[in-house]
Design a protein around this motif. Sequence first.
Motif, PDB file in Angstrom:
ATOM      1  N   ARG A 129      30.311  35.119  47.810  1.00 45.42           N
ATOM      2  CA  ARG A 129      30.874  34.540  46.581  1.00 45.42           C
ATOM      3  C   ARG A 129      31.534  35.623  45.728  1.00 45.42           C
ATOM      4  NH1 ARG A 129      25.886  32.240  45.447  1.00 45.42           N
ATOM      5  NH2 ARG A 129      25.995  33.184  43.395  1.00 45.42           N
ATOM      6  N   ARG A 130      30.899  36.802  45.641  1.00 50.05           N
ATOM      7  CA  ARG A 130      31.480  37.896  44.847  1.00 50.05           C
ATOM      8  C   ARG A 130      32.807  38.368  45.436  1.00 50.05           C
ATOM      9  NH1 ARG A 130      25.990  39.342  44.525  1.00 50.05           N
ATOM     10  NH2 ARG A 130      26.244  40.857  46.203  1.00 50.05           N
ATOM     11  N   VAL A 131      32.885  38.488  46.755  1.00 53.28           N
ATOM     12  CA  VAL A 131      34.136  38.909  47.394  1.00 53.28           C
ATOM     13  C   VAL A 131      35.222  37.860  47.161  1.00 53.28           C
ATOM     14  CG1 VAL A 131      35.256  39.329  49.634  1.00 53.28           C
ATOM     15  CG2 VAL A 131      33.068  40.415  49.094  1.00 53.28           C
ATOM     16  N   ALA A 132      34.881  36.597  47.323  1.00 56.80           N
ATOM     17  CA  ALA A 132      35.853  35.519  47.083  1.00 56.80           C
ATOM     18  C   ALA A 132      36.319  35.532  45.625  1.00 56.80           C
ATOM     19  CB  ALA A 132      35.248  34.165  47.446  1.00 56.80           C
ATOM     20  N   ALA A 133      35.395  35.781  44.701  1.00 57.70           N
ATOM     21  CA  ALA A 133      35.756  35.840  43.279  1.00 57.70           C
ATOM     22  C   ALA A 133      36.683  37.017  43.016  1.00 57.70           C
ATOM     23  CB  ALA A 133      34.494  35.950  42.426  1.00 57.70           C
ATOM     24  N   GLU A 134      36.389  38.153  43.616  1.00 56.65           N
ATOM     25  CA  GLU A 134      37.240  39.344  43.437  1.00 56.65           C
ATOM     26  C   GLU A 134      38.667  39.071  43.901  1.00 56.65           C
ATOM     27  OE1 GLU A 134      37.492  43.913  45.133  1.00 56.65           O
ATOM     28  OE2 GLU A 134      35.556  42.900  45.130  1.00 56.65           O
ATOM     29  N   ALA A 144      40.133  36.118  44.230  1.00 59.82           N
ATOM     30  CA  ALA A 144      40.738  35.109  43.360  1.00 59.82           C
ATOM     31  C   ALA A 144      41.194  35.730  42.039  1.00 59.82           C
ATOM     32  CB  ALA A 144      39.746  33.980  43.099  1.00 59.82           C
ATOM     33  N   VAL A 145      40.375  36.600  41.466  1.00 63.47           N
ATOM     34  CA  VAL A 145      40.737  37.254  40.207  1.00 63.47           C
ATOM     35  C   VAL A 145      41.966  38.138  40.401  1.00 63.47           C
ATOM     36  CG1 VAL A 145      39.983  38.997  38.526  1.00 63.47           C
ATOM     37  CG2 VAL A 145      38.476  37.090  39.129  1.00 63.47           C
ATOM     38  N   THR A 146      42.023  38.849  41.502  1.00 61.66           N
ATOM     39  CA  THR A 146      43.189  39.695  41.791  1.00 61.66           C
ATOM     40  C   THR A 146      44.451  38.847  41.843  1.00 61.66           C
ATOM     41  OG1 THR A 146      41.821  41.267  43.000  1.00 61.66           O
ATOM     42  CG2 THR A 146      44.183  41.326  43.448  1.00 61.66           C
ATOM     43  N   ARG A 147      44.389  37.692  42.515  1.00 58.96           N
ATOM     44  CA  ARG A 147      45.548  36.795  42.577  1.00 58.96           C
ATOM     45  C   ARG A 147      45.932  36.293  41.185  1.00 58.96           C
ATOM     46  NH1 ARG A 147      42.734  35.041  47.017  1.00 58.96           N
ATOM     47  NH2 ARG A 147      41.937  33.206  45.953  1.00 58.96           N
ATOM     48  N   LEU A 148      44.934  35.925  40.377  1.00 62.75           N
ATOM     49  CA  LEU A 148      45.218  35.428  39.032  1.00 62.75           C
ATOM     50  C   LEU A 148      45.871  36.493  38.164  1.00 62.75           C
ATOM     51  CD1 LEU A 148      42.002  33.361  38.282  1.00 62.75           C
ATOM     52  CD2 LEU A 148      44.323  32.477  38.596  1.00 62.75           C
ATOM     53  N   LEU A 149      45.363  37.711  38.238  1.00 66.19           N
ATOM     54  CA  LEU A 149      45.924  38.787  37.425  1.00 66.19           C
ATOM     55  C   LEU A 149      47.358  39.104  37.834  1.00 66.19           C
ATOM     56  CD1 LEU A 149      42.852  41.177  37.155  1.00 66.19           C
ATOM     57  CD2 LEU A 149      43.809  39.718  35.357  1.00 66.19           C
ATOM     58  N   ALA A 150      47.664  38.944  39.106  1.00 68.88           N
ATOM     59  CA  ALA A 150      49.008  39.233  39.594  1.00 68.88           C
ATOM     60  C   ALA A 150      50.051  38.256  39.042  1.00 68.88           C
ATOM     61  CB  ALA A 150      49.034  39.211  41.118  1.00 68.88           C
ATOM     62  N   VAL A 151      49.632  37.032  38.725  1.00 68.08           N
ATOM     63  CA  VAL A 151      50.596  36.024  38.265  1.00 68.08           C
ATOM     64  C   VAL A 151      50.449  35.657  36.794  1.00 68.08           C
ATOM     65  CG1 VAL A 151      50.804  35.043  40.581  1.00 68.08           C
ATOM     66  CG2 VAL A 151      49.150  34.072  38.972  1.00 68.08           C
ATOM     67  N   ALA A 152      49.479  36.245  36.105  1.00 62.42           N
ATOM     68  CA  ALA A 152      49.246  35.883  34.703  1.00 62.42           C
ATOM     69  C   ALA A 152      50.428  36.303  33.826  1.00 62.42           C
ATOM     70  CB  ALA A 152      47.970  36.542  34.198  1.00 62.42           C
ATOM     71  N   GLY A 190      33.419  31.918  36.579  1.00 58.18           N
ATOM     72  CA  GLY A 190      32.365  30.957  36.278  1.00 58.18           C
ATOM     73  C   GLY A 190      32.104  30.003  37.429  1.00 58.18           C
ATOM     74  N   HIS A 191      33.166  29.447  37.967  1.00 60.26           N
ATOM     75  CA  HIS A 191      33.005  28.500  39.077  1.00 60.26           C
ATOM     76  C   HIS A 191      32.501  29.186  40.344  1.00 60.26           C
ATOM     77  CE1 HIS A 191      34.558  25.053  36.999  1.00 60.26           C
ATOM     78  NE2 HIS A 191      35.674  25.672  36.690  1.00 60.26           N
ATOM     79  N   ARG A 192      33.113  30.280  40.708  1.00 60.25           N
ATOM     80  CA  ARG A 192      32.763  30.944  41.976  1.00 60.25           C
ATOM     81  C   ARG A 192      31.389  31.597  41.959  1.00 60.25           C
ATOM     82  NH1 ARG A 192      36.658  31.312  45.938  1.00 60.25           N
ATOM     83  NH2 ARG A 192      38.724  30.722  45.256  1.00 60.25           N
ATOM     84  N   LEU A 193      30.982  32.128  40.802  1.00 54.15           N
ATOM     85  CA  LEU A 193      29.705  32.826  40.717  1.00 54.15           C
ATOM     86  C   LEU A 193      28.606  31.956  40.119  1.00 54.15           C
ATOM     87  CD1 LEU A 193      30.979  36.354  39.657  1.00 54.15           C
ATOM     88  CD2 LEU A 193      30.511  35.474  41.949  1.00 54.15           C
TER      89      LEU A 193
END
Length: 181
Positions: free
Chosen positions: A71-76, A78-86, A101-104
């Motif tokens: 879950r932590r790896v998947a969250a990491e 996902a966060v990287t993808r979000l930061l790239a497009v924010a 919140g959802h992933r962890l």
Amino acid sequence: HPEDVPKDVELGQRLFGGDVSYYEIEKRYVHKNGAVVWGYLTATVIREESGDATSALFLVQDITARHAAERRVAAEHAVTRLLAVAGDIDDAATRVLAELGHRLEWRFGSVWEVDREHATLRRAQTWSAEPAKDADFAAATRNLVFSRGTGLPGIAWERGEALWFADIQEEGACLRVEAAK
């Protein structure tokens, strides 16, 4: 875990009905202390020559740590993808809190910004899995200001690292304990 019972029952019926010789499933269990524990269940039936079941064998391996790491790896990622497009920091903070919140499996999260003029932390964003249930805690969080070393955000700021408390009430770091109950 109640949500995993239907699939387990279905597989058990297929096993005892003779449709399969064994099955394996990742499922959740509820520990007597209320914590959710992930297990890898392997189930098989021992049969007589006639095909009648004489006994069953169930093996459960605790995979809670592995599941949390995944879950932590998947969250990491996902966060990287979000930061790239924010578009900006506020957009990023809102999306990152929700994703984490959802992933962890968090219930509540906050982003705190440094107010350099006053040398304090102020809440920038919050996220809740259950806004109606967390309304009191969100309200208690909304106008809080932390100095270095005060409250959980201030302690993390002072130490310069993420913190983890198994029971935050015992640590005395949460100034919003009553609202959190």
